[in-house]
Write a protein that holds these residues in place. Structure first.
Motif, short mmCIF file in Angstrom:
data_model
loop_
_atom_site.label_atom_id
_atom_site.label_comp_id
_atom_site.label_asym_id
_atom_site.label_seq_id
_atom_site.Cartn_x
_atom_site.Cartn_y
_atom_site.Cartn_z
N ARG A 22 0.85 -1.19 0.00
CA ARG A 22 0.00 0.00 0.00
C ARG A 22 0.89 1.24 0.00
N ARG A 23 0.59 2.15 -0.89
CA ARG A 23 1.46 3.31 -1.07
C ARG A 23 0.72 4.61 -0.79
N VAL A 24 1.43 5.52 -0.15
CA VAL A 24 0.91 6.84 0.17
C VAL A 24 1.82 7.88 -0.48
N LEU A 25 1.24 8.81 -1.20
CA LEU A 25 1.98 9.94 -1.75
C LEU A 25 1.56 11.19 -0.99
N MET A 26 2.50 11.78 -0.25
CA MET A 26 2.24 13.01 0.49
C MET A 26 2.77 14.19 -0.30
N LEU A 27 1.93 15.21 -0.46
CA LEU A 27 2.30 16.42 -1.20
C LEU A 27 2.52 17.56 -0.22
N CYS A 28 3.66 18.22 -0.35
CA CYS A 28 4.04 19.27 0.60
C CYS A 28 4.61 20.45 -0.17
N ASN A 29 4.04 21.64 0.02
CA ASN A 29 4.52 22.81 -0.73
C ASN A 29 5.60 23.58 0.02
N ASP A 30 6.10 23.02 1.12
CA ASP A 30 7.17 23.68 1.87
C ASP A 30 8.53 23.17 1.41
N ARG A 31 9.54 23.95 1.73
CA ARG A 31 10.91 23.52 1.46
C ARG A 31 11.48 22.77 2.67
N GLN A 32 11.18 23.27 3.87
CA GLN A 32 11.54 22.55 5.09
C GLN A 32 10.34 21.70 5.51
N ILE A 33 10.55 20.39 5.63
CA ILE A 33 9.44 19.48 5.87
C ILE A 33 9.00 19.59 7.33
N ASP A 34 7.72 19.88 7.53
CA ASP A 34 7.16 20.05 8.87
C ASP A 34 7.27 18.75 9.67
N ARG A 35 7.52 18.89 10.96
CA ARG A 35 7.60 17.73 11.85
C ARG A 35 6.35 16.86 11.75
N ARG A 36 5.19 17.49 11.61
CA ARG A 36 3.93 16.76 11.52
C ARG A 36 3.95 15.76 10.36
N ILE A 37 4.51 16.15 9.24
CA ILE A 37 4.55 15.28 8.06
C ILE A 37 5.47 14.10 8.29
N ILE A 38 6.64 14.35 8.86
CA ILE A 38 7.59 13.28 9.12
C ILE A 38 7.02 12.28 10.12
N LEU A 39 6.37 12.77 11.17
CA LEU A 39 5.78 11.86 12.16
C LEU A 39 4.65 11.04 11.55
N GLN A 40 3.84 11.65 10.69
CA GLN A 40 2.80 10.88 10.02
C GLN A 40 3.42 9.80 9.13
N ALA A 41 4.46 10.15 8.43
CA ALA A 41 5.14 9.16 7.58
C ALA A 41 5.67 8.00 8.43
N ASP A 42 6.23 8.31 9.59
CA ASP A 42 6.73 7.27 10.49
C ASP A 42 5.61 6.31 10.88
N SER A 43 4.47 6.87 11.31
CA SER A 43 3.36 6.04 11.78
C SER A 43 2.79 5.18 10.66
N LEU A 44 2.65 5.76 9.48
CA LEU A 44 2.10 4.98 8.36
C LEU A 44 3.07 3.89 7.92
N GLN A 45 4.36 4.18 8.00
CA GLN A 45 5.34 3.16 7.66
C GLN A 45 5.27 2.02 8.68
N GLU A 46 5.09 2.35 9.95
CA GLU A 46 4.92 1.32 10.97
C GLU A 46 3.72 0.43 10.66
N ALA A 47 2.68 1.02 10.06
CA ALA A 47 1.45 0.28 9.75
C ALA A 47 1.52 -0.44 8.41
N GLY A 48 2.68 -0.41 7.76
CA GLY A 48 2.86 -1.18 6.54
C GLY A 48 2.68 -0.41 5.25
#
Length: 415
Positions: A12-38
């Motif tokens: 299962r694949r997730v594509l996250m779209l972010c218009n910032d240059r510095q990636i917000d902590r919220r996005i990285i933490l969400q990516a961590d949790s979703l990766q934990e869930a497979g």
């Protein structure tokens, strides 16, 4: 584009779209949790202006050629991109230039579609996530092409920021045009969730707080005392985050000159366009021994440094509806670091600080009120310690570990 059935895709694949240059902590933490869930996570973001620390391995940058092509629609934006390296972002000329570009020349929706679509199409996913409003039209277009589910994560009440009236209206129209196409809408607190539901007739908006991942609370360090030569036993009030306009920071520095408490120091931890102006104010008011500026630190070091303070402060003012409903990252970082908090009396700050008894909220709208509130914060040592003790309990529930589990459940429902 030929559609692919979800059933034949093993990962299962997730594509996250972010218009910032510095990636917000919220996005990285969400990516961590979703990766934990497979889930396999890809974060597509703007190119960096210059080389810096290596990106997270999940982050892909749109090519600088894509950005250049999107900006060729007008010369004003290209000129803006060049001069922002040399002039203050919050200066009058930069504000005027940016406003003129977006108002008279650029179609915001088309600009971001031109910027992200070509690269995004190369990253087929079962779920597309639009992180904040500028990415919503892009996310909808890609989700339609992929036959994917669409998630909108509204990091703030975007169209109610301190924009000109025409900007607020334009962004509101974009949000209204696309939000009903989302399979799930997520935001950062109940107040903004309720506002989105009312505005757009949504049945449900889920809340995922901007919490921080916690570990065992480390022993308090003497780092800030030692770094700035502050005597042992003197107290430190900490502001951390961007030193930018609209955060009431000039008034906060001025308030330090009015304190009755002689043993309270203010540390401003962060970078930003206001850093030099704040330092000049410190010198003008002869506060060099009481007010200290510290450069921003990597996220990995932040909590250990924050925990060396005695309390954190959030002096934001309701200059727009977005600020009125704010729950900034620093709120949860202070909680994770075990700090009592002094905050402006705004709805979500009251709910999370006052109602949980981890600090106090006050009217911080003037220099005199700020000074009085800071004096009162530190006047009662047993009360301050009681708040600290409560924070140690609250941090267990106001943590990313808890919020991440809520996020996993949302995505489980999208399978």
């Amino acid at each position: 584009m030929q559609m692919r059935s979800l059933e034949v895709i093993e990962m299962r694949r997730v594509l996250m779209l972010c218009n910032d240059r510095q990636i917000d902590r919220r996005i990285i933490l969400q990516a961590d949790s979703l990766q934990e869930a497979g889930w396999q996570v890809t974060i597509l973001a703007m190119p960096l202006d210059e080389a810096g620390a290596p990106d997270d391995s999940r982050v892909l940058r749109i090519g600088s050629a894509s950005e250049a092509a999107a900006r060729r629609e007008n010369r004003v934006l290209e000129f803006y991109r060049l001069v922002r390296r040399y002039l203050p972002m919050n200066g009058w000329f930069m504000r005027l230039l940016k406003s003129a570009a977006w108002r008279f020349i650029v179609d915001q929706e088309r600009f971001y579609l031109n910027l992200f679509l070509a690269t995004g199409r190369r990253h087929l996913a079962e779920v597309v996530v639009a992180h904040d409003l500028p990415m919503l039209a892009v996310g909808r277009a890609l989700a339609a092409e992929f036959g994917a589910r669409l998630v909108y994560d509204s990091h703030e009440l975007y169209c109610e920021q301190e924009f000109a009236r025409w900007q607020r209206a334009t962004w509101a129209q974009i949000e209204q045009r696309h939000i009903s196409a989302c399979d799930r809408v997520i935001t950062v607190n109940p107040s903004i969730a309720g506002e989105l539901q009312r505005r757009y007739g949504l049945a449900r908006v889920s809340v995922i707080h901007n919490a921080e991942r916690i570990g065992p609370l480390p022993p308090r360090s003497n780092y800030l005392h030692e770094h700035f030569g502050i005597a042992a036993g003197q107290r430190i009030l900490l502001f951390q985050g961007g030193l930018s306009a609209g955060r009431h920071l000039g008034q906060l520095v001025q308030a330090m000159a009015l304190l009755k408490s002689s043993d309270v120091h203010l540390v401003l931890l962060g970078d930003g366009q206001l850093a030099e102006a704040l330092q000049r104010t410190v010198v003008r008011l002869r506060l060099q021994d009481r007010v200290h500026l510290h450069r921003a630190v990597p996220q990995a070091r932040l909590l250990s440094i924050s925990s060396a303070a005695d309390a954190g402060i959030i002096p934001y003012q309701p200059i727009c509806l977005n600020n009125y409903y704010c729950t900034p990252n620093k709120l949860f970082e202070f909680i994770a670091a075990g700090l009592p908090i002094l905050a402006s009396d705004l709805p979500e700050l009251r709910r999370l600080v006052h109602d949980q008894q981890i600090g106090k909220v006050e009217d911080l709208s003037s220099v005199a009120r700020l000074a009085a509130a800071i004096d009162d914060l530190f006047a009662d040592r047993p009360r301050l310690q009681a708040w600290r003790n409560t924070v140690e309990q609250v941090r267990q529930t106001q943590s990313w570990q808890c919020e991440g589990e809520k996020l996993k459940q949302i995505y489980e429902e999208l399978r």
